[in-house]
Design a protein around this motif. Sequence first.
Motif, PDB file in Angstrom:
ATOM      1  N   ARG A 420       0.830  -1.204   0.000  1.00  0.00           N
ATOM      2  CA  ARG A 420       0.000   0.000   0.000  1.00  0.00           C
ATOM      3  C   ARG A 420       0.867   1.258   0.000  1.00  0.00           C
ATOM      4  N   GLY A 423       1.896   2.378  -3.395  1.00  0.00           N
ATOM      5  CA  GLY A 423       0.816   3.062  -4.086  1.00  0.00           C
ATOM      6  C   GLY A 423       0.653   4.492  -3.607  1.00  0.00           C
ATOM      7  N   LYS A 426       3.498   6.486  -5.058  1.00  0.00           N
ATOM      8  CA  LYS A 426       3.333   6.678  -6.493  1.00  0.00           C
ATOM      9  C   LYS A 426       2.302   7.757  -6.774  1.00  0.00           C
ATOM     10  N   ARG A 427       1.182   7.688  -6.018  1.00  0.00           N
ATOM     11  CA  ARG A 427       0.139   8.695  -6.214  1.00  0.00           C
ATOM     12  C   ARG A 427       0.628  10.080  -5.793  1.00  0.00           C
TER      13      ARG A 427
END
Length: 450
Positions: A420, A423, A426-427
Amino acid sequence: MAQLREVAAKDVKGLKLDPVDEKTLAGAQAILSDVEKDGEKGFLKHAERLGDLKAGQNFMIGKDELKAAFDALPEKDRGVLERTADRVRKFAEAQRGSIKDIEVPVPGGSAGHQLAPVRVAGCYAPGGRYPLPSSVIMTAVTARVAGVESVWVASPNPQPATLAAAFIAGADGLLAAGGAHAIGAFAYGLEDKIPACDVIVGPGNRWVTAAKKLVSGLVSIDMLAGPSECLVMADSTADPAVIAADLLAQAEHDTDALPVLVTWDKELPAKVNAELKSQLETLTTAEVASVAVSKGFYVIAADKEEAITVTSTVGPEHLEVMTTDAKADTARISSYGGAFIGQKSAEVIGDYGAGPNHVLPTSGSARYTGGLSIFTFLRIRTFLHMDDEDSTEQTELFNDAVHLARMEGLEGHARAAEARLKGINKRANGAAEENGDAPEPKKAKTDDAE
């Protein structure tokens, strides 16, 4: 004539939770095994063997029959049962209203809990020496208020008042049997007659208690209830006749019931014993009560402080405080099932439906549990819902989870959190690029740079 014996304060020990012996446990296990393996056949084998039922006798009493029993009662009896159920219901509703679902923010979302009743409850009511419709009301009404969908009652040799109480309480039906085989029917279900219960509650004899102990874990139980207990802590202002009457009210339950007096007034025990002797002479249940009284005791404490210590050590099922400052004195006692504060607060009124439940912890278990309530039938289910935009706090939360998992040596946990976290990063980087805030890529080192 039976009297309370004196016990020194230093010799008083906490009551021990050992309501059943090994022989009873072994016998109950054999009965439960038959019910689990053979269902209705196994149940009937023991119900008929022990005299609960005759061969071919109907053992399931449905709603229509319960209503018929209620309708057939004298109007005065119906009124008493209805008013008692209403008081218990109102108190249980107030308990239910005291707690609610919650939801609180956490990084990236929210967490909380939801209250959910169990689906099926089995409510046991003794029916041996005395029929106890009050126990039907205490258990089944409380289950209904908690929101339990399916409520069943079991009681051996049910009297009309017991059937009527089951109707008033809103039971789906009554199993006309008791003992370990009735607990087995609740725990495992009886084909199309009774579904397997999620929780089993209510007091009973040693066979009922042994069976509840054995099925605990497969189902939830309220407690392991032993013989009744009543401890009166009193000073010189208390009425000896009232104390004696209250102790006898509990003593008549069972020959193993425990009546206790704790006081720092040296004259009070003799006065109470004199009253016990006088009242036993005309008590219709004296044969039982006198045996219990002879097993009971009194303590003459050095002062109020020692009396409070002794009372807390015993941790009685029922506590009556009859002192000049009863409310403050009760607040200083650490363990009891139900408290009755002041001489006017008769324990018997608690038994018969002032509001609080009369199914209370015995044998010292008040040290860690309370009596039956709507909480007995509720589950607190927690949740975590994370779907908000990523934040610094959320990143910190996942980084802490990764670190803590590796502190514990649980690499799989760490990687699940990292999945998680990647992610989130990355976001975060993607959002930064859109805003023109992305960091410039590092240039490769050259000789000139060195």
